[in-house]
Scaffold this active site. Sequence first.
Site, PDB file in Angstrom:
ATOM      1  N   SER A   1       0.817  -1.100   0.080  1.00  0.00           N
ATOM      2  CA  SER A   1       0.115  -0.016   0.157  1.00  0.00           C
ATOM      3  C   SER A   1       0.804   1.305  -0.111  1.00  0.00           C
ATOM      4  CB  SER A   1      -0.737  -0.166   0.996  1.00  0.00           C
ATOM      5  OG  SER A   1      -1.744  -1.104   0.892  1.00  0.00           O
TER       6      SER A   1
ATOM      7  N   LYS B   1      -9.782  -4.271  11.675  1.00  0.00           N
ATOM      8  CA  LYS B   1     -11.203  -3.777  10.817  1.00  0.00           C
ATOM      9  C   LYS B   1     -12.230  -3.631  11.716  1.00  0.00           C
ATOM     10  CE  LYS B   1      -9.188  -5.289   6.476  1.00  0.00           C
ATOM     11  NZ  LYS B   1      -9.597  -6.354   5.282  1.00  0.00           N
TER      12      LYS B   1
ATOM     13  N   ASN C   1     -12.065  -0.712   6.409  1.00  0.00           N
ATOM     14  CA  ASN C   1     -10.686  -0.879   5.949  1.00  0.00           C
ATOM     15  C   ASN C   1     -10.245   0.484   5.633  1.00  0.00           C
ATOM     16  OD1 ASN C   1     -11.802  -0.486   3.420  1.00  0.00           O
ATOM     17  ND2 ASN C   1     -10.374  -1.926   2.313  1.00  0.00           N
TER      18      ASN C   1
ATOM     19  N   ASP D   1     -13.017  -3.197   0.615  1.00  0.00           N
ATOM     20  CA  ASP D   1     -12.559  -4.462  -0.168  1.00  0.00           C
ATOM     21  C   ASP D   1     -13.594  -5.064  -0.837  1.00  0.00           C
ATOM     22  OD1 ASP D   1     -10.338  -4.926   1.370  1.00  0.00           O
ATOM     23  OD2 ASP D   1     -11.225  -5.622   3.216  1.00  0.00           O
TER      24      ASP D   1
ATOM     25  N   GLY E   1     -15.981 -18.739   3.844  1.00  0.00           N
ATOM     26  CA  GLY E   1     -15.384 -18.110   4.961  1.00  0.00           C
ATOM     27  C   GLY E   1     -16.489 -16.692   5.215  1.00  0.00           C
ATOM     28  N   ALA E   2     -16.167 -16.245   6.507  1.00  0.00           N
ATOM     29  CA  ALA E   2     -17.155 -15.180   7.000  1.00  0.00           C
ATOM     30  C   ALA E   2     -16.466 -14.125   7.910  1.00  0.00           C
ATOM     31  CB  ALA E   2     -18.352 -15.715   7.717  1.00  0.00           C
TER      32      ALA E   2
ATOM     33  N   ARG F   1     -16.566 -22.582   8.745  1.00  0.00           N
ATOM     34  CA  ARG F   1     -16.331 -23.701   9.768  1.00  0.00           C
ATOM     35  C   ARG F   1     -17.182 -23.336  10.965  1.00  0.00           C
ATOM     36  NH1 ARG F   1     -10.004 -23.208  11.906  1.00  0.00           N
ATOM     37  NH2 ARG F   1     -10.273 -20.889  12.587  1.00  0.00           N
TER      38      ARG F   1
ATOM     39  N   TYR G   1      -3.301 -13.564  -2.116  1.00  0.00           N
ATOM     40  CA  TYR G   1      -2.426 -13.181  -3.220  1.00  0.00           C
ATOM     41  C   TYR G   1      -0.885 -13.466  -3.059  1.00  0.00           C
ATOM     42  CZ  TYR G   1      -1.944  -9.284   0.033  1.00  0.00           C
ATOM     43  OH  TYR G   1      -2.069  -8.484   1.102  1.00  0.00           O
TER      44      TYR G   1
HETATM   45  P1  NDP Z   1     -10.289 -13.152   9.272  1.00  0.00           P
HETATM   46  O1  NDP Z   1      -9.632 -13.533  10.318  1.00  0.00           O
HETATM   47  O2  NDP Z   1     -11.359 -11.994   9.252  1.00  0.00           O
HETATM   48  O3  NDP Z   1     -11.167 -14.334   8.328  1.00  0.00           O
HETATM   49  C1  NDP Z   1     -10.337 -15.554   8.167  1.00  0.00           C
HETATM   50  C2  NDP Z   1     -11.555 -16.535   7.657  1.00  0.00           C
HETATM   51  O4  NDP Z   1     -10.701 -17.800   7.315  1.00  0.00           O
HETATM   52  C3  NDP Z   1     -12.467 -16.734   8.649  1.00  0.00           C
HETATM   53  O5  NDP Z   1     -13.780 -17.095   7.835  1.00  0.00           O
HETATM   54  C4  NDP Z   1     -12.165 -18.107   9.617  1.00  0.00           C
HETATM   55  O6  NDP Z   1     -13.011 -18.932  10.070  1.00  0.00           O
HETATM   56  C5  NDP Z   1     -11.432 -18.711   8.235  1.00  0.00           C
HETATM   57  N1  NDP Z   1     -10.438 -19.724   8.538  1.00  0.00           N
HETATM   58  C6  NDP Z   1      -9.069 -19.468   9.181  1.00  0.00           C
HETATM   59  N2  NDP Z   1      -8.479 -20.589   9.456  1.00  0.00           N
HETATM   60  C7  NDP Z   1      -9.445 -21.425   8.879  1.00  0.00           C
HETATM   61  C8  NDP Z   1      -9.140 -22.976   9.074  1.00  0.00           C
HETATM   62  N3  NDP Z   1      -8.035 -23.549   9.505  1.00  0.00           N
HETATM   63  N4  NDP Z   1     -10.420 -23.728   8.291  1.00  0.00           N
HETATM   64  C9  NDP Z   1     -11.406 -22.992   7.930  1.00  0.00           C
HETATM   65  N5  NDP Z   1     -11.588 -21.912   7.885  1.00  0.00           N
HETATM   66  C10 NDP Z   1     -10.470 -21.174   8.465  1.00  0.00           C
HETATM   67  O7  NDP Z   1      -9.417 -12.498   8.072  1.00  0.00           O
HETATM   68  P2  NDP Z   1      -9.288 -11.695   6.694  1.00  0.00           P
HETATM   69  O8  NDP Z   1     -11.015 -11.848   6.323  1.00  0.00           O
HETATM   70  O9  NDP Z   1      -9.171 -10.171   6.770  1.00  0.00           O
HETATM   71  O10 NDP Z   1      -8.503 -12.428   5.600  1.00  0.00           O
HETATM   72  C11 NDP Z   1      -8.754 -13.442   5.186  1.00  0.00           C
HETATM   73  C12 NDP Z   1      -7.877 -13.788   3.754  1.00  0.00           C
HETATM   74  O11 NDP Z   1      -8.110 -12.725   2.838  1.00  0.00           O
HETATM   75  C13 NDP Z   1      -6.512 -13.597   4.053  1.00  0.00           C
HETATM   76  O12 NDP Z   1      -5.799 -14.578   3.626  1.00  0.00           O
HETATM   77  C14 NDP Z   1      -6.027 -12.196   3.654  1.00  0.00           C
HETATM   78  O13 NDP Z   1      -4.813 -12.086   3.330  1.00  0.00           O
HETATM   79  C15 NDP Z   1      -7.070 -12.175   2.520  1.00  0.00           C
HETATM   80  N6  NDP Z   1      -7.384 -10.711   2.230  1.00  0.00           N
HETATM   81  C16 NDP Z   1      -6.984 -10.394   0.795  1.00  0.00           C
HETATM   82  C17 NDP Z   1      -7.291  -9.232   0.474  1.00  0.00           C
HETATM   83  C18 NDP Z   1      -6.901  -8.622  -0.806  1.00  0.00           C
HETATM   84  O14 NDP Z   1      -7.179  -7.413  -1.244  1.00  0.00           O
HETATM   85  N7  NDP Z   1      -6.928  -9.449  -1.699  1.00  0.00           N
HETATM   86  C19 NDP Z   1      -7.911  -8.054   1.304  1.00  0.00           C
HETATM   87  C20 NDP Z   1      -8.197  -8.536   2.462  1.00  0.00           C
HETATM   88  C21 NDP Z   1      -7.767  -9.847   3.060  1.00  0.00           C
HETATM   89  P3  NDP Z   1     -13.449 -18.692  11.732  1.00  0.00           P
HETATM   90  O15 NDP Z   1     -14.015 -17.466  11.657  1.00  0.00           O
HETATM   91  O16 NDP Z   1     -13.830 -20.036  11.903  1.00  0.00           O
HETATM   92  O17 NDP Z   1     -11.854 -18.395  12.156  1.00  0.00           O
END
Ligand code: NDP
Length: 309
Positions: free
Chosen positions: A38, A87, A108, A123, A147-148, A172, A256
């Site tokens: 960024s 966030k 964000n 996002d 994911g959520a 999950r 990414y």
């Molecule tokens: P969060 O921590 O808010 O969410 C993570 C998500 O992944 C949750 O749904 C979580 O489930 C799930 N998760 C984590 N570990 C596991 C597992 N072992 N098995 C199943 N589900 C799992 O993170 P973000 O949403 O901010 O980021 C998620 C991804 O998105 C990251 O890889 C990040 O780098 C990417 N990202 C990319 C962006 C871009 O511009 N390309 C911008 C923002 C994020 P639970 O709720 O059960 O933990």
Amino acid sequence: MSDIQKSSASVSADQEYEITGHTRFGGLLGSPVAHSISPQMHNYSFRRLGIDCVYLCFEVQPDRLGETVSTFRKLGAFGFNLTMPDKQYVLEYLDELSPAARMIGAVNTVVNDGGKLIGHNTDGYGYMESMRQAGFDVSGKEMTLLGAGGAASAIAVQAALDGVTKLHIANRKSRSFSHAEELVRTINENTACQADLTDLADLPALRDKIDSSYLLTNATSVGMKKGTGAAGGEDMTPVPDTSVFRPDLVVSDVIYNPRKTRLLREAEEKGCRTFNGMYMLLYQGAEAFRLWTGKEMPVDEVRARYFDR
Ligand code: NDP
């Protein structure tokens, strides 16, 4: 309107740039932040358009977020971005939220409007724009979203607002499952999209959802490079059963790093078209830049310089 648009924070785009007593600041708050692209993307765009601002990275855990936001407000920052894990925590320190940020429950991008801090979430816009640029259109179609968390919630809300007819969210069964249930309720009550929720571990149910979807998107952190996030591990995939991939399914990953996750590799091997999270990052940044400055980021140049090399 942001502070930059009201003030005279501009310099000639041609002159050699110097930071002076007039220069405004902003940046990225989160942890970790040092790897972020960024600063390059925003500082290049400020210089290119002759805007007298600088963008820096600040390592800020949630326990120091309140005092940091208050300091940014007092020192007249033009605004800031937030990344993991800040966030959601930032909401309580802001004065106003955009409608999308309110529905998503995460911010964000913050704009400083004369001391009033307004929270946005770019996002979801970034993801949808990256999809359009890749040549895909999910409006009027079904989508399965894994994911959520923060990224998934933003994508879910924007996809619903942009015309996805049915949105199948799979997470999950963790403590955050109730957040996922709340997200589904919010979408169903506020948009024309029909959303539902599946346990990510319920493979037959997940297969049914994917079978009727045009697009499958991973917005979990499963498959990230080790050391870049909580669920790191490039050998991991959220969809271990590769028989769900069919050639007319579009598969995307918000991750990414690595650029090609195991999910995308295995989907491509089955003939699916894919795209990764690189351009989501670019377009969420471009939208934040527009909110701060009222100007368009020179995205083609930024993409060539920092994303396509
Ligand atoms: P969060 O921590 O808010 O969410 C993570 C998500 O992944 C949750 O749904 C979580 O489930 C799930 N998760 C984590 N570990 C596991 C597992 N072992 N098995 C199943 N589900 C799992 O993170 P973000 O949403 O901010 O980021 C998620 C991804 O998105 C990251 O890889 C990040 O780098 C990417 N990202 C990319 C962006 C871009 O511009 N390309 C911008 C923002 C994020 P639970 O709720 O059960 O933990």
